[in-house]
Design a protein around this motif. Sequence first.
Motif, PDB file in Angstrom:
ATOM      1  N   ALA A  81       0.838  -1.204   0.000  1.00 35.05           N
ATOM      2  CA  ALA A  81       0.000   0.000   0.000  1.00 35.05           C
ATOM      3  C   ALA A  81       0.868   1.248   0.000  1.00 35.05           C
ATOM      4  O   ALA A  81       0.434   2.319   0.412  1.00 35.05           O
ATOM      5  CB  ALA A  81      -0.922   0.009   1.213  1.00 35.05           C
ATOM      6  N   THR A  82       2.104   1.112  -0.477  1.00 34.16           N
ATOM      7  CA  THR A  82       3.011   2.255  -0.605  1.00 34.16           C
ATOM      8  C   THR A  82       3.506   2.329  -2.046  1.00 34.16           C
ATOM      9  O   THR A  82       3.092   1.543  -2.898  1.00 34.16           O
ATOM     10  CB  THR A  82       4.224   2.123   0.337  1.00 34.16           C
ATOM     11  OG1 THR A  82       5.120   1.119  -0.168  1.00 34.16           O
ATOM     12  CG2 THR A  82       3.793   1.738   1.752  1.00 34.16           C
ATOM     13  N   ASP A  83       4.438   3.230  -2.294  1.00 30.11           N
ATOM     14  CA  ASP A  83       5.047   3.324  -3.619  1.00 30.11           C
ATOM     15  C   ASP A  83       6.175   2.311  -3.804  1.00 30.11           C
ATOM     16  O   ASP A  83       6.849   2.320  -4.843  1.00 30.11           O
ATOM     17  CB  ASP A  83       5.567   4.741  -3.875  1.00 30.11           C
ATOM     18  CG  ASP A  83       6.482   5.261  -2.780  1.00 30.11           C
ATOM     19  OD1 ASP A  83       6.458   4.707  -1.659  1.00 30.11           O
ATOM     20  OD2 ASP A  83       7.221   6.230  -3.034  1.00 30.11           O
ATOM     21  N   ALA A  90      -4.570  -8.929  -8.409  1.00 32.78           N
ATOM     22  CA  ALA A  90      -5.413  -7.773  -8.717  1.00 32.78           C
ATOM     23  C   ALA A  90      -6.664  -7.798  -7.857  1.00 32.78           C
ATOM     24  O   ALA A  90      -7.184  -8.862  -7.504  1.00 32.78           O
ATOM     25  CB  ALA A  90      -5.778  -7.779 -10.194  1.00 32.78           C
ATOM     26  N   SER A  91      -7.149  -6.620  -7.501  1.00 32.59           N
ATOM     27  CA  SER A  91      -8.363  -6.458  -6.679  1.00 32.59           C
ATOM     28  C   SER A  91      -8.201  -7.047  -5.287  1.00 32.59           C
ATOM     29  O   SER A  91      -9.163  -7.556  -4.698  1.00 32.59           O
ATOM     30  CB  SER A  91      -9.582  -7.076  -7.377  1.00 32.59           C
ATOM     31  OG  SER A  91      -9.781  -6.499  -8.642  1.00 32.59           O
ATOM     32  N   SER A  92      -7.002  -6.996  -4.742  1.00 34.36           N
ATOM     33  CA  SER A  92      -6.781  -7.486  -3.386  1.00 34.36           C
ATOM     34  C   SER A  92      -7.252  -6.451  -2.376  1.00 34.36           C
ATOM     35  O   SER A  92      -7.410  -5.264  -2.686  1.00 34.36           O
ATOM     36  CB  SER A  92      -5.291  -7.779  -3.163  1.00 34.36           C
ATOM     37  OG  SER A  92      -4.555  -6.580  -3.264  1.00 34.36           O
ATOM     38  N   THR A  93      -7.456  -6.893  -1.158  1.00 31.98           N
ATOM     39  CA  THR A  93      -7.936  -6.010  -0.101  1.00 31.98           C
ATOM     40  C   THR A  93      -7.001  -4.830   0.126  1.00 31.98           C
ATOM     41  O   THR A  93      -7.451  -3.705   0.357  1.00 31.98           O
ATOM     42  CB  THR A  93      -8.098  -6.812   1.206  1.00 31.98           C
ATOM     43  OG1 THR A  93      -9.056  -7.851   1.002  1.00 31.98           O
ATOM     44  CG2 THR A  93      -8.566  -5.922   2.342  1.00 31.98           C
ATOM     45  N   ILE A  94      -5.692  -5.063   0.031  1.00 33.11           N
ATOM     46  CA  ILE A  94      -4.721  -4.004   0.305  1.00 33.11           C
ATOM     47  C   ILE A  94      -4.905  -2.812  -0.632  1.00 33.11           C
ATOM     48  O   ILE A  94      -4.555  -1.675  -0.294  1.00 33.11           O
ATOM     49  CB  ILE A  94      -3.285  -4.564   0.201  1.00 33.11           C
ATOM     50  CG1 ILE A  94      -2.263  -3.617   0.859  1.00 33.11           C
ATOM     51  CG2 ILE A  94      -2.885  -4.843  -1.229  1.00 33.11           C
ATOM     52  CD1 ILE A  94      -2.259  -3.651   2.341  1.00 33.11           C
TER      53      ILE A  94
END
Length: 553
Positions: A81-83, A90-94
Amino acid sequence: MKHFIYILIGGLLCLTACKKSNIEQTPLEKWTEDIIFDPTDSLGNYAKNFLNDIYTLLPTGYNRIGTTLGSVTTSDVLDAATDDAISSKASSTIESFTNGRISPFSLVDDAWDKNYKGIRKVNMFLANIGKVPFLNSMIVEKNYWIAESRFLRAMFYFEMVKRYGGVPLLGDKVLGLEDDLSLKRNTTEECTQYILSEIEAIKDQLRPNPVQDADLGRISKAAALALKSRLLLYLASPKYNPGNDQTKWLAAATAAKDLMNLSSAIGLESSFINVFLTRKNKEVILGYQRTVNTTLEKDNAPVGYTDAVASNGLTSPTQELVDAFEMKNGKAITDPTSGYNPANPYAGRDPRFDKTIFYNGSDWIKRKVETFEGGLDKPGGIVTQTRTGYYMRKFLADFSTATTYSNQTHNPIIFRYAEILLNFAEAQNEYAGPTAEVKKAVEDIRQRAGLVPFALASGLSKEQMREVIRHERRVEMAFEEQRFWDIRRWKIAEQVMNGKLHGMKIVKIPAGGFSYAPFEAASVTFDAAKMYNYPIPYSEITKNTNLTQNQGW
């Protein structure tokens, strides 16, 4: 010798002969205070194991953000959830952190319930430990347990404050159904001062460093000072210190220095990779203790292997992180004198790069990793595979010449000495500029990394040193749940998390070699008006009407 580590995961083990006929058949969640704090248990075994169970609520790290599709659950690292990374699925909760879908109704990293559960257990422990008639020989150990429990409570509050800001402080209360549960939020300042006061009260009552082998994983004085260092660094940072109060930077630098001067038994390991693969080493100040396993390898190694070494490749590091690693000569790849070759982009890089990233051509299980288009580790057609041309390598043992995985020590690190050096360098630079002490703290890490030369350029300004420190923190601490909080406390998330993140498209050339072309791998968004704090769960707001929601949520 039985280590404390093997107690944590198993819950309440190693019980003495039971005087209650059905205690061993009673589930832990149904244990009552008269069982746990047994007035006939002179060794305090039940109370000790209750405390061990509280330890299991410490931050667990690694792949912990879960996604469930049908009957299959996979988990992502917080750094996805960072750069620095994206989820390979794909489409994961994170992705809720990066596509704006996080909300009070859709939680991703919900820490509210878990940490208040821990706080309640600590308060139960403190309220009842006096009922246990300890032998005189156990009094010192009992006092350690009391100090440990207070540290755990402080840590639980810290985990909430960095997510939500101010939360209700309970003190030593063990709230029951008859109590008024409509508690107002304390301010962030009140919460942080409470945490700091608890650390000051207990730091000299904790185990000295180095801890004994039998106590690996237990809280020591160094762990308390490490929490103080991290908290004060956060409080001095732009998110919490918009007026740039210099006394806060001084306090943060002093706290880090206190730990640096604490004991010669604490310091940098000579080997970077050894930090993550040995249960006991001088760099790890506190780690979440687990039994040996192969979970990290199976979760994160490249996907093109089968049978006993089949892996899920759940984490895709970004090109942004890859480009952050300098050349071995300490020069950025953008420096025309660095020797960087775009046609052979992974040669001659910072030695930490090979230990952090799987790239096309890495060695693993007796072959080269193939992340070129159509390669074994990027075959196309399957749901989960690298989305950037890279996989996460950090924390994994060296299986480059092996044919199968073997159990390894994988203990998520909560605090380690390299962070303390970087904490000191950052705070001292902001307070006093790029002094010799600041430079040495950074250079010690670069020297251990294997950069030649490791020395920084002379004559750096405060602003230039700030960027050096932030860069070093990024590559040294990659995937250790630092970047996620760093870009928030520095107030740069709105800059680095709005736009595109990139990968590398690699094509095998029939005549030999590969072509490399960066491409857009993911779009990310960060709403600065609200996303610097988490939303408080809606379920908590409805249960307690005195709770106020964070701004924007």
